[in-house]
Design a protein around this motif. Structure first.
Motif, PDB file in Angstrom:
ATOM      1  N   ARG A 107       1.913  -3.082  -3.626  1.00  0.00           N
ATOM      2  CA  ARG A 107       1.877  -3.532  -2.235  1.00  0.00           C
ATOM      3  C   ARG A 107       1.101  -4.850  -2.098  1.00  0.00           C
ATOM      4  NH1 ARG A 107       5.000  -2.539   1.535  1.00  0.00           N
ATOM      5  NH2 ARG A 107       3.339  -2.735   3.045  1.00  0.00           N
ATOM      6  N   PHE A 108       0.027  -4.976  -2.851  1.00  0.00           N
ATOM      7  CA  PHE A 108      -0.764  -6.203  -2.795  1.00  0.00           C
ATOM      8  C   PHE A 108       0.042  -7.390  -3.312  1.00  0.00           C
ATOM      9  CE2 PHE A 108      -3.975  -8.996  -4.921  1.00  0.00           C
ATOM     10  CZ  PHE A 108      -4.513  -9.530  -3.763  1.00  0.00           C
ATOM     11  N   SER A 127       3.018   6.004   6.253  1.00  0.00           N
ATOM     12  CA  SER A 127       1.584   5.953   5.964  1.00  0.00           C
ATOM     13  C   SER A 127       0.908   7.267   6.320  1.00  0.00           C
ATOM     14  CB  SER A 127       0.904   4.823   6.743  1.00  0.00           C
ATOM     15  OG  SER A 127       1.304   3.587   6.262  1.00  0.00           O
ATOM     16  N   SER A 134       3.446   3.501  11.390  1.00  0.00           N
ATOM     17  CA  SER A 134       4.106   3.834  10.136  1.00  0.00           C
ATOM     18  C   SER A 134       3.969   5.330   9.864  1.00  0.00           C
ATOM     19  CB  SER A 134       3.480   3.035   8.987  1.00  0.00           C
ATOM     20  OG  SER A 134       3.960   3.493   7.753  1.00  0.00           O
ATOM     21  N   GLY A 182      -3.598  -3.276   0.792  1.00  0.00           N
ATOM     22  CA  GLY A 182      -3.281  -3.140  -0.637  1.00  0.00           C
ATOM     23  C   GLY A 182      -4.386  -3.551  -1.584  1.00  0.00           C
ATOM     24  N   LEU A 201       3.332  -7.575  -3.436  1.00  0.00           N
ATOM     25  CA  LEU A 201       4.490  -7.767  -2.560  1.00  0.00           C
ATOM     26  C   LEU A 201       4.117  -8.492  -1.263  1.00  0.00           C
ATOM     27  CD1 LEU A 201       7.535  -6.979  -2.447  1.00  0.00           C
ATOM     28  CD2 LEU A 201       6.822  -4.989  -1.120  1.00  0.00           C
ATOM     29  N   THR A 202       3.036  -8.075  -0.625  1.00  0.00           N
ATOM     30  CA  THR A 202       2.675  -8.642   0.685  1.00  0.00           C
ATOM     31  C   THR A 202       1.704  -9.811   0.592  1.00  0.00           C
ATOM     32  OG1 THR A 202       0.803  -7.125   0.975  1.00  0.00           O
ATOM     33  CG2 THR A 202       2.951  -6.392   1.803  1.00  0.00           C
ATOM     34  N   GLU A 203       0.989  -9.935  -0.532  1.00  0.00           N
ATOM     35  CA  GLU A 203      -0.049 -10.943  -0.724  1.00  0.00           C
ATOM     36  C   GLU A 203      -1.143 -10.865   0.343  1.00  0.00           C
ATOM     37  OE1 GLU A 203       1.906 -14.714  -1.021  1.00  0.00           O
ATOM     38  OE2 GLU A 203       2.785 -14.237  -2.966  1.00  0.00           O
ATOM     39  N   LYS A 204      -1.336  -9.658   0.894  1.00  0.00           N
ATOM     40  CA  LYS A 204      -2.391  -9.429   1.878  1.00  0.00           C
ATOM     41  C   LYS A 204      -3.455  -8.540   1.247  1.00  0.00           C
ATOM     42  CE  LYS A 204       0.606  -9.750   5.909  1.00  0.00           C
ATOM     43  NZ  LYS A 204       1.167  -9.007   7.036  1.00  0.00           N
TER      44      LYS A 204
END
Length: 131
Positions: free
Chosen positions: A73-74, A30, A27, A83, A76-79
């Motif tokens: 981001r957390f 990033s 990325s 995030g 949105l991605t649930e990871k």
């Protein structure tokens, strides 16, 4: 100096995160954002180390922006990585930074009050002796 150390540690975390994001996911976003935000926080930390309140407020704003981004981001991605962990790191950094800036402001108010009192006492001393 505590607030400067907190900012500098967070800046290195952002820089390392940008590099890791580039190495793992290729990325470029990033890498660039990690470098830009990390460098601006390093610069802010350096100025805070040299007693600049404006740099402290600037760093607070940058960290708040990053907290919002990492929260987004957390959600949105649930990871949790990166995030969630960076959101927690951002809030911890914000807490200590705001606490440090608040204590610093309170200390400056006390110093200003003491200086005003001493000036008043000096004026009274001179007016009593010379009048």
């Amino acid at each position: 100096k505590f607030s400067a150390i907190v900012i500098l540690l967070y800046a290195f975390l952002i820089l390392i995160g940008g590099i890791v994001g580039y190495l793992q996911a290729k990325s470029l976003y990033s890498l660039i954002s990690g470098f830009l935000f990390g460098a601006s926080l390093l610069l802010s930390g350096w100025f805070v180390w040299h007693e600049s309140m404006t740099a402290g407020y600037t760093a607070t704003f940058i960290i708040l922006l990053l907290a919002i981004y990492f929260g987004y981001r957390f959600i949105l991605t649930e990871k949790f990585l990166p995030g969630g962990i960076m959101l927690i790191a951002s809030f911890i950094t914000l807490f200590f930074l705001l606490l440090s800036l608040f204590l610093r402001t309170q200390n400056r108010k006390k110093v200003t009050q003491n200086m005003k009192l001493r000036v008043k006492e000096t004026k009274n001393l001179f007016s009593d002796n010379f009048m």
